[in-house]
Each structure stands twice: as structure tokens, then as C-alpha cells.
Enzyme design. Structure first.
Site, PDB file in Angstrom:
ATOM      1  N   ASP A  16      25.317  12.821  24.429  1.00  0.00           N
ATOM      2  CA  ASP A  16      26.465  13.592  23.843  1.00  0.00           C
ATOM      3  C   ASP A  16      27.127  12.420  22.968  1.00  0.00           C
ATOM      4  O   ASP A  16      26.826  11.274  23.040  1.00  0.00           O
ATOM      5  CB  ASP A  16      27.446  13.920  25.177  1.00  0.00           C
ATOM      6  CG  ASP A  16      28.809  14.201  24.884  1.00  0.00           C
ATOM      7  OD1 ASP A  16      28.962  15.268  24.019  1.00  0.00           O
ATOM      8  OD2 ASP A  16      29.551  13.633  25.082  1.00  0.00           O
ATOM      9  N   LEU A  17      28.114  13.055  22.301  1.00  0.00           N
ATOM     10  CA  LEU A  17      28.703  12.057  21.047  1.00  0.00           C
ATOM     11  C   LEU A  17      30.316  12.045  21.466  1.00  0.00           C
ATOM     12  O   LEU A  17      30.630  10.786  22.003  1.00  0.00           O
ATOM     13  CB  LEU A  17      28.626  12.776  19.830  1.00  0.00           C
ATOM     14  CG  LEU A  17      27.224  12.769  19.195  1.00  0.00           C
ATOM     15  CD1 LEU A  17      27.478  13.542  17.900  1.00  0.00           C
ATOM     16  CD2 LEU A  17      26.700  11.474  18.790  1.00  0.00           C
ATOM     17  N   ASP A  18      31.164  12.971  21.579  1.00  0.00           N
ATOM     18  CA  ASP A  18      32.529  12.670  21.722  1.00  0.00           C
ATOM     19  C   ASP A  18      32.851  12.201  23.041  1.00  0.00           C
ATOM     20  O   ASP A  18      32.365  12.934  24.134  1.00  0.00           O
ATOM     21  CB  ASP A  18      33.224  14.016  21.322  1.00  0.00           C
ATOM     22  CG  ASP A  18      33.149  14.409  19.986  1.00  0.00           C
ATOM     23  OD1 ASP A  18      32.760  13.458  19.158  1.00  0.00           O
ATOM     24  OD2 ASP A  18      33.437  15.610  19.511  1.00  0.00           O
ATOM     25  N   ASP A 188      29.627  12.504  29.364  1.00  0.00           N
ATOM     26  CA  ASP A 188      30.890  12.149  30.099  1.00  0.00           C
ATOM     27  C   ASP A 188      31.332  13.460  30.794  1.00  0.00           C
ATOM     28  O   ASP A 188      32.393  13.322  31.650  1.00  0.00           O
ATOM     29  CB  ASP A 188      32.034  11.652  28.989  1.00  0.00           C
ATOM     30  CG  ASP A 188      32.480  12.794  28.165  1.00  0.00           C
ATOM     31  OD1 ASP A 188      33.678  13.166  28.272  1.00  0.00           O
ATOM     32  OD2 ASP A 188      31.922  13.249  27.399  1.00  0.00           O
TER      33      ASP A 188
END
Length: 238
Positions: A16-18, A188
Site C-alpha cells: 500500500d502507499l498512503d 496499514d
């Protein structure tokens, strides 16, 4: 590092990025402020336009098209187009304005403060595994200095429905030519990342950098294979 399920050998890692590779909150706050300011200056009828007005337009669009949330970029574009249309702007000019607003949005959205530890960790992991980014958002790794680490980037909308739907997880496995069970997904969010990955057959690593209790989290549906408190801990799996 906590293990909740036996971790099998894996041949690739998806991220995941954010809020997984960086703190997304500061850039989102600034980007929203700058996006509103752009619209206020773009058309006199929007001089008093506020974030709340934008969110109301987004909600209205979602009520009309419940699946629009899968593509947050198109969702934002249509909200700007709607705001301008309601000021009497013709369709062509509203489209031009929405394009301009999205260019401004992309400029600010890419001003992400990437921790040095993230660069180091991805660099080390990338020497051993192919890395892939899977995001529901619209951050551009190439524009914020992360593009070099990933084999490819998958985005909800163009590449399928948003996580936790399995579209992008399955597509990642197909493009990598690696079975889902041999991929570790890192994120996250307990719903979109952990539950989404597990239900798609991947292994899951939960980054818990805000000291949440997995046993008390209301959005915990399935146990991840492992839980870590910082990204750099992944290098211990090498």
C-alpha cells in the site's frame, strides 16, 4: 514483530502507499487547502467555495453512482466539473476547468515527505524481491521519488475495484506470474490491506505504527500473518 499465522516463503512483496510508506496526513491537508484556493480563484462564482462544499458534491455524486469511489481521481474530476456547471459554465469549459484543477491537485499531491528509512528499506528489499505498489489513492510514486523501487503500480479505477476487493491483488499476481499465496502484501489498513489481501489468497503484513491493539480494533476481521511497528522491520525477514 508479532506473528499470528505461519509465514510461508514468499517471492514478491506488494505495498500500500498512503500511511504505509509515509505519513499521508500532512500532504492531504495541504493539497485540499490548495485545491480549494484554486477553485476560489478560478471562477468568481466559487470565490466562497469551501472544503465542505466539495465533500457535499462528492457525496451527491456517490449517491447517484455508488461505484464512483473506486476511482478517486475521476470522482474528484466530476465533482469539480459539477461545481463549475452549477455556475452556468458550459460542458466544454467545465471540463477544461476540471482538467486544470486536477493538474493543480497532482502538483500538490506529489509533495510528499518520504522518510529516508522508507527509501533504505525499499532499496534493500528490492535487491531480493520484485516490489509492487497497490493503491486506492492517487499519489504518484514516480513524482514523489518512489517510482524506481516498483516493478509496476496498480491503482483502483484503471486497474480494478478498490481494495478490499480482490481485483488488484489478483492482477498483481497475474502480472508477476507468481501465485497469490507466494506474495506478501504490506499495508496499514486492517480492512483494505489485511482482510483484502487474505481473502485474495495473499499473505498479509500489518504496519501498526500508531500503537493500535489488534484484539480491540473495530475493523479487525482477519488476523494478519505478521504485525510490525515500522517499515524497516521487514528487512529482518531477509
Amino acid at each position: 514483530m508479532h506473528f499470528y499465522r505461519p509465514l510461508r516463503p514468499f517471492a514478491a512483496i506488494t505495498f500500500d502507499l498512503d500511511d504505509t510508506l509515509y505519513d499521508n496526513r500532512p500532504v492531504i491537508k495541504q493539497t485540499e487547502q490548495q485545491s480549494v484556493a484554486f477553485l476560489q480563484n478560478y471562477h468568481p462564482g466559487l470565490s466562497h467555495f469551501q472544503s465542505e462544499d466539495f465533500h457535499r458534491l462528492r457525496q451527491e455524486l456517490r449517491e447517484q453512482d455508488p461505484e464512483i469511489y473506486h476511482d478517486v481521481t475521476q470522482w474528484r474530476w466530476r465533482a469539480v466539473h459539477l461545481a463549475l456547471s452549477r455556475q452556468g459554465v458550459c460542458d466544454v469549459e467545465a471540463s477544461r476547468g476540471a482538467d486544470a484543477a486536477m493538474q493543480n491537485f497532482a502538483l500538490w499531491r506529489s509533495r510528499i515527505d518520504i522518510p529516508q528509512a522508507t527509501h533504505k528499506t525499499l532499496q534493500v528489499l528490492g535487491q531480493r524481491y520484485p516490489l509492487v505498489a497497490i493503491t486506492n489513492g492517487n499519489a504518484d510514486p514516480a513524482q514523489c521519488g518512489l517510482g524506481e523501487y516498483f516493478q509496476f503500480v496498480l491503482r483502483s479505477g484503471p486497474d480494478g475495484r478498490a481494495k478490499p476487493y480482490g481485483d488488484m491483488y489478483q492482477l498483481a499476481a497475474e502480472k508477476l506470474e507468481i501465485a497469490p499465496e507466494n506474495i506478501l502484501h504490506v499495508g496499514d489498513d486492517l480492512t483494505t490491506d489485511v482482510a483484502g489481501a487474505l481473502r485474495s489468497g495473499l499473505q498479509a503484513c500489518w504496519i501498526n505504527d500508531r500503537q493500535r491493539s489488534l484484539m480491540q480494533a473495530s475493523d479487525s476481521r482477519l488476523l494478519p500473518h505478521i504485525e510490525i511497528s515500522q517499515l524497516a522491520s521487514l528487512t529482518a525477514l531477509l
